[in-house]
Design an enzyme around this catalytic site. Structure first.
Site, PDB file in Angstrom:
ATOM      1  N   HIS A  68      45.928 -18.314 -18.902  1.00 20.64           N
ATOM      2  CA  HIS A  68      44.753 -18.550 -18.028  1.00 20.64           C
ATOM      3  C   HIS A  68      45.214 -18.198 -16.581  1.00 20.64           C
ATOM      4  O   HIS A  68      44.933 -17.164 -16.020  1.00 20.64           O
ATOM      5  CB  HIS A  68      43.904 -19.347 -18.188  1.00 20.64           C
ATOM      6  CG  HIS A  68      42.717 -19.523 -17.192  1.00 20.64           C
ATOM      7  ND1 HIS A  68      41.490 -19.129 -17.606  1.00 20.64           N
ATOM      8  CD2 HIS A  68      42.527 -19.753 -15.868  1.00 20.64           C
ATOM      9  CE1 HIS A  68      40.657 -19.026 -16.646  1.00 20.64           C
ATOM     10  NE2 HIS A  68      41.385 -19.770 -15.469  1.00 20.64           N
ATOM     11  N   GLU A  69      46.347 -18.948 -16.274  1.00 19.80           N
ATOM     12  CA  GLU A  69      46.584 -18.979 -14.731  1.00 19.80           C
ATOM     13  C   GLU A  69      47.535 -17.731 -14.512  1.00 19.80           C
ATOM     14  O   GLU A  69      47.330 -16.971 -13.517  1.00 19.80           O
ATOM     15  CB  GLU A  69      47.313 -20.164 -14.234  1.00 19.80           C
ATOM     16  CG  GLU A  69      46.579 -21.470 -14.577  1.00 19.80           C
ATOM     17  CD  GLU A  69      45.283 -21.582 -14.083  1.00 19.80           C
ATOM     18  OE1 GLU A  69      44.837 -20.976 -13.244  1.00 19.80           O
ATOM     19  OE2 GLU A  69      44.206 -22.285 -14.865  1.00 19.80           O
TER      20      GLU A  69
ATOM     21  N   TYR B 157      32.769 -18.721 -16.154  1.00 19.75           N
ATOM     22  CA  TYR B 157      34.140 -18.518 -17.417  1.00 19.75           C
ATOM     23  C   TYR B 157      33.478 -18.002 -18.439  1.00 19.75           C
ATOM     24  O   TYR B 157      34.212 -17.131 -19.126  1.00 19.75           O
ATOM     25  CB  TYR B 157      34.586 -20.000 -17.672  1.00 19.75           C
ATOM     26  CG  TYR B 157      35.210 -20.659 -16.535  1.00 19.75           C
ATOM     27  CD1 TYR B 157      34.539 -21.250 -15.370  1.00 19.75           C
ATOM     28  CD2 TYR B 157      36.674 -20.772 -16.531  1.00 19.75           C
ATOM     29  CE1 TYR B 157      35.527 -21.956 -14.482  1.00 19.75           C
ATOM     30  CE2 TYR B 157      37.504 -21.145 -15.704  1.00 19.75           C
ATOM     31  CZ  TYR B 157      36.950 -21.740 -14.646  1.00 19.75           C
ATOM     32  OH  TYR B 157      37.617 -22.326 -13.507  1.00 19.75           O
TER      33      TYR B 157
ATOM     34  N   GLU C  93      37.011 -16.243 -12.613  1.00 19.94           N
ATOM     35  CA  GLU C  93      37.286 -16.892 -13.739  1.00 19.94           C
ATOM     36  C   GLU C  93      36.646 -16.162 -15.136  1.00 19.94           C
ATOM     37  O   GLU C  93      37.382 -16.359 -16.067  1.00 19.94           O
ATOM     38  CB  GLU C  93      36.349 -18.311 -13.329  1.00 19.94           C
ATOM     39  CG  GLU C  93      36.894 -19.084 -12.270  1.00 19.94           C
ATOM     40  CD  GLU C  93      38.510 -19.301 -12.387  1.00 19.94           C
ATOM     41  OE1 GLU C  93      38.909 -19.191 -13.633  1.00 19.94           O
ATOM     42  OE2 GLU C  93      39.005 -19.488 -11.487  1.00 19.94           O
TER      43      GLU C  93
ATOM     44  N   ASP D 165      32.486 -26.002  -4.438  1.00 18.01           N
ATOM     45  CA  ASP D 165      33.127 -26.515  -5.848  1.00 18.01           C
ATOM     46  C   ASP D 165      32.262 -26.648  -7.059  1.00 18.01           C
ATOM     47  O   ASP D 165      32.686 -26.492  -8.220  1.00 18.01           O
ATOM     48  CB  ASP D 165      33.743 -27.939  -5.763  1.00 18.01           C
ATOM     49  CG  ASP D 165      34.787 -27.840  -4.935  1.00 18.01           C
ATOM     50  OD1 ASP D 165      35.675 -26.766  -4.571  1.00 18.01           O
ATOM     51  OD2 ASP D 165      35.220 -29.005  -4.257  1.00 18.01           O
TER      52      ASP D 165
ATOM     53  N   HIS E 167      45.150 -14.728 -13.808  1.00 19.65           N
ATOM     54  CA  HIS E 167      44.687 -14.575 -12.459  1.00 19.65           C
ATOM     55  C   HIS E 167      45.592 -13.802 -11.444  1.00 19.65           C
ATOM     56  O   HIS E 167      45.244 -13.274 -10.652  1.00 19.65           O
ATOM     57  CB  HIS E 167      44.550 -15.947 -11.790  1.00 19.65           C
ATOM     58  CG  HIS E 167      43.308 -16.618 -12.153  1.00 19.65           C
ATOM     59  ND1 HIS E 167      42.031 -16.152 -11.905  1.00 19.65           N
ATOM     60  CD2 HIS E 167      42.999 -17.983 -12.715  1.00 19.65           C
ATOM     61  CE1 HIS E 167      41.110 -17.163 -12.209  1.00 19.65           C
ATOM     62  NE2 HIS E 167      41.631 -18.091 -12.820  1.00 19.65           N
TER      63      HIS E 167
ATOM     64  N   GLU F 164      45.840 -21.162 -10.062  1.00 17.94           N
ATOM     65  CA  GLU F 164      46.774 -19.935  -9.748  1.00 17.94           C
ATOM     66  C   GLU F 164      47.376 -19.762  -8.682  1.00 17.94           C
ATOM     67  O   GLU F 164      47.297 -18.475  -8.205  1.00 17.94           O
ATOM     68  CB  GLU F 164      45.647 -18.831 -10.484  1.00 17.94           C
ATOM     69  CG  GLU F 164      44.621 -18.480  -9.504  1.00 17.94           C
ATOM     70  CD  GLU F 164      43.386 -19.164  -9.694  1.00 17.94           C
ATOM     71  OE1 GLU F 164      43.482 -20.537 -10.084  1.00 17.94           O
ATOM     72  OE2 GLU F 164      42.443 -18.952  -9.202  1.00 17.94           O
TER      73      GLU F 164
HETATM   74  N1  BES Z   1      40.967 -21.439 -10.424  1.00 16.01           N
HETATM   75  C1  BES Z   1      40.670 -22.232 -11.498  1.00 16.01           C
HETATM   76  C2  BES Z   1      40.595 -23.848 -10.881  1.00 16.01           C
HETATM   77  C3  BES Z   1      39.565 -24.046  -9.876  1.00 16.01           C
HETATM   78  C4  BES Z   1      38.232 -23.383  -9.712  1.00 16.01           C
HETATM   79  C5  BES Z   1      39.727 -25.196  -8.912  1.00 16.01           C
HETATM   80  C6  BES Z   1      37.296 -23.847  -9.021  1.00 16.01           C
HETATM   81  C7  BES Z   1      38.870 -25.515  -7.908  1.00 16.01           C
HETATM   82  C8  BES Z   1      37.659 -24.666  -7.901  1.00 16.01           C
HETATM   83  C9  BES Z   1      41.729 -22.501 -12.562  1.00 16.01           C
HETATM   84  O1  BES Z   1      42.189 -21.158 -12.770  1.00 16.01           O
HETATM   85  C10 BES Z   1      40.912 -22.847 -13.623  1.00 16.01           C
HETATM   86  O2  BES Z   1      40.006 -22.107 -14.171  1.00 16.01           O
HETATM   87  N2  BES Z   1      41.538 -23.948 -14.331  1.00 16.01           N
HETATM   88  C11 BES Z   1      40.750 -24.511 -15.389  1.00 16.01           C
HETATM   89  C12 BES Z   1      41.862 -24.306 -16.576  1.00 16.01           C
HETATM   90  C13 BES Z   1      41.414 -22.896 -17.529  1.00 16.01           C
HETATM   91  C14 BES Z   1      42.366 -22.870 -18.740  1.00 16.01           C
HETATM   92  C15 BES Z   1      39.990 -22.807 -17.945  1.00 16.01           C
HETATM   93  C16 BES Z   1      40.850 -26.093 -15.413  1.00 16.01           C
HETATM   94  O3  BES Z   1      41.293 -26.433 -14.541  1.00 16.01           O
HETATM   95  O4  BES Z   1      40.267 -26.618 -16.340  1.00 16.01           O
HETATM   96 ZN    ZN Z   2      40.789 -19.715 -13.522  1.00 14.62          ZN
END
Ligand code: BES
Ligand code: ZN
Length: 618
Positions: A306-307, A392, A329, A384, A310, A282
């Protein structure tokens, strides 16, 4: 299996408690805070490095402070100087500590005079954890090299020396030089008409946390999708992307109607090469997205919902620490569902909710108790890895429960007031609760007790009365799957012609872990899943095929794993292969070929998986 949880193979190294508030940063924000970043970068493709100059504006909080402590990882520091309000510079003493595996190297700069600004000259490492450098051969159009950042969670420090904690917000200016022909994009308003003159400037006027710093550069074409939105992608991809994401303006308007104005100006989407390690990120003004959602029928565009969401939950109101990540999330996944429902209907939204509930229920039993809490107690896990289905899925489930109990109108108004109240702040779960008690729970008595709220936030598992929505389509699929497994329905008689992506995902998720080989062959003969261009379906299919012992699927699985670097779509296949000695040997062969095309985070995840697989066999 969560989008991110599957990559949780990182080393669980004990970090030195860097700071009481944020164990993942060495910064001492009670002494001094960075309020603005002025960044000058030169993108050096041949050397795979950024030549950087970061000038940090400082707000001194503690008169007794005598140092500025920054987070860095694998940076080459050339010099550090102070800058006074007249622009006069003077060298500063500094020390770069040994590299901690998780946190990087603490940079301590002696600043007894409390300078107005501190300037660091540095270069990044070709192996920076937050950057990927792609040679032309690894791009779609194969003409120019490509580079991009992925700062969340704690990788901004590998390309900019800063206080790398989500509790600290700053505005930024950046001036970036790049080869002409290259377009540079950043997490700030981008000009879709900017000439390709090798010289790009950006200004982010809203204070953002460091994990939202982002940059990308390459052979990028731009196509407008609305009055304030465009897609950026390689020329051969941009048309397909513009089509897939044509509803972007409608999504923004839907979110605005629910939660108030979109405050950031433009909202653009950058489609990255397939090695992008996540689904989406995001980055303010410029969502970064995986090309694996470009399936042609918009069935995976809730990633954009989703993004975009955010922009309220996360970028506007930010989790103050990685422990509070569910505030980003979980709330975002709830808002995503509301956008999806408004635009694509309840069938689509409910199916996505159910897939998320189901993967949470599968994952929960394997999680340690503390990881089952929305707001866990302090622990030593990798930043991470703090991500799981809990943030989520349990997070959004909590919000849907609140919506049901208080009624949609009341809850929508409440959530909007929450975003406005905490706009441009980083907050803890406890600050959120302090706002929720008088403004929702106590204001409308008899709907949900405070004890229930506490149970959702601090309890393990999921409350027994958590509401589960009905999906007639999923119910039908359950029946057909059972009949197929029982042998009373052949694969070609499955009513799958009209199944959307989510219905296929649900069908496959519900098969036994290792289905009988004959059943797999029947499905493939009827529905040709081997070689599918839809990677969500492919990932699930190959995992089952491998578990079923079907080696004929290996070459297609290898093709999928080599083409796609998104961890959630490759790691489960590596994990399935790694369960047998033959499979592990094959996975290592695939990896040897694919490795150069993978992002550093993907490389690390695969290598950790191999190491664990081998250790468990000894
Ligand atoms: N912010 C996250 C990605 C993230 C979280 C990167 C923690 C590194 C550490 C992003 O908004 C996200 O949740 N992406 C998901 C997609 C979503 C539709 C569930 C993904 O990358 O799968
Ligand atoms: Zn996210």
């Amino acid at each position: 299996m969560s989008p991110l949880r599957t990559l949780a193979f990182g080393a669980l190294v004990l970090p030195l408690a860097a700071h009481a508030n944020d164990p993942y940063s060495y910064a001492q924000p009670d002494e001094v805070r960075v309020t603005h970043l002025d960044l000058k970068l030169k993108i050096d493709f041949p050397q795979r490095q950024l030549d950087g100059q970061a000038t940090l504006t400082l707000d001194w909080k503690d008169p007794k402070a005598n140092a500025l402590i920054l987070d860095t990882r694998d940076l080459n520091i050339a010099s550090v100087e102070s800058v006074d309000t007249n622009g006069k510079t003077a060298p500063l003493q500094y020390a770069l500590a040994a590299r901690d595996k998780q946190l990087g190297s603490k940079l301590t700069i002696q600043t007894p005079q409390h300078p107005h600004e501190v300037r660091v000259l540095y270069t990044t490492s070709p192996a920076a954890t937050g950057l990927q450098w792609l040679p032309p051969a690894q791009t779609a159009d194969k003409k120019q090299p490509f580079m991009f950042s992925q700062s969340e969670s704690i990788h901004a420090r590998s390309w900019v020396p800063l206080q790398d904690s989500p509790a600290i917000r700053f505005t930024y200016d950046a001036q970036v030089t790049a080869p002409t022909d290259t377009r540079v994009a950043m997490s700030a308003p981008n000009d879709p008409k900017h000439p390709l003159n090798g010289d790009f400037s950006f200004t982010q006027t809203h204070p953002i946390p460091s994990y939202l710093l982002a940059i990308a550069a390459g052979d990028l074409a731009v196509k407008e999708t609305g009055p304030r939105s465009a897609v950026y992608a390689e020329p051969s991809v941009v048309g397909k992307a513009a089509h897939e994401f044509e509803d972007t303006e409608k999504m923004i308007q839907t979110a605005e109607k629910l939660y108030g104005p979109y405050r950031w100006g433009r909202y653009d989407i950058l489609v990255l090469p397939p090695s992008f390690p996540y689904g989406g990120m995001e980055n303010p003004n410029m969502t970064f997205a995986t090309p694996t959602v470009l399936v042609g029928d918009k069935s995976l565009v809730s990633l954009v919902a989703h993004e975009l969401a955010h922009s309220w939950s996360g970028n506007l109101v930010t989790a103050a620490s990685w422990r509070d990540i569910w505030l980003n999330e979980g709330v975002t996944t709830y808002v995503q569902g509301r956008i999806t429902e408004a635009l694509y209907g309840t069938r689509q939204a409910t199916e996505e909710d159910l897939l998320s509930i189901q993967s949470l229920q599968k994952e929960l039993p394997s999680l340690p108790e503390n990881a089952q809490r929305l707001a866990p107690k302090p622990s030593n896990i990798d930043a991470d890895d703090a991500l799981s289905d809990v943030a989520y899925s349990k997070g959004s489930w909590f919000l849907r429960t609140l919506e049901q109990r208080f009624g949609r109108e009341t809850f929508d108004n409440y959530l909007k007031s929450y975003f406005n109240h905490f706009a441009f702040q980083s907050i803890t779960t406890e600050q959120m609760l302090t706002f929720m008690k008088p403004n929702l729970i106590d204001k409308y008595p008899g709907k949900m007790s405070w004890g229930e709220v506490q149970d959702w936030i601090y309890g393990t598992g999921v409350p027994k009365d958590a509401p589960i929505p009905d999906s007639p389509n999923f119910a039908t699929i359950d029946k057909e799957r059972s009949a197929f497994l029982a042998g009373t329905l052949t694969a070609d008689k499955l009513d799958a012609k009209g199944w959307n992506t989510q219905e296929w995902m649900y069908f496959l998720d519900g098969l036994p872990d290792a289905p009988p080989l004959a059943k797999m062959q029947q499905i493939d003969a009827a529905w040709h899943l081997t070689g599918t261009p839809n990677a969500e379906i492919g990932m699930r299919w190959y995992v089952h095929a491998i578990n079923a012992g079907d080696k004929s699927a290996w070459p297609a699985a290898a093709e999928h794993m080599t083409r796609i670097g998104r961890m959630y779509l490759t790691m489960p296949i590596y994990a399935a292969l790694a369960k047998t000695p033959d499979g592990l040997a094959f996975a290592e062969q695939v990896y040897a070929k694919a490795k150069d095309g993978y992002h550093p985070l993907t490389q690390q995840a695969v290598e950790t998986l191999f190491a664990k697989a081998k250790a468990s066999k000894q």
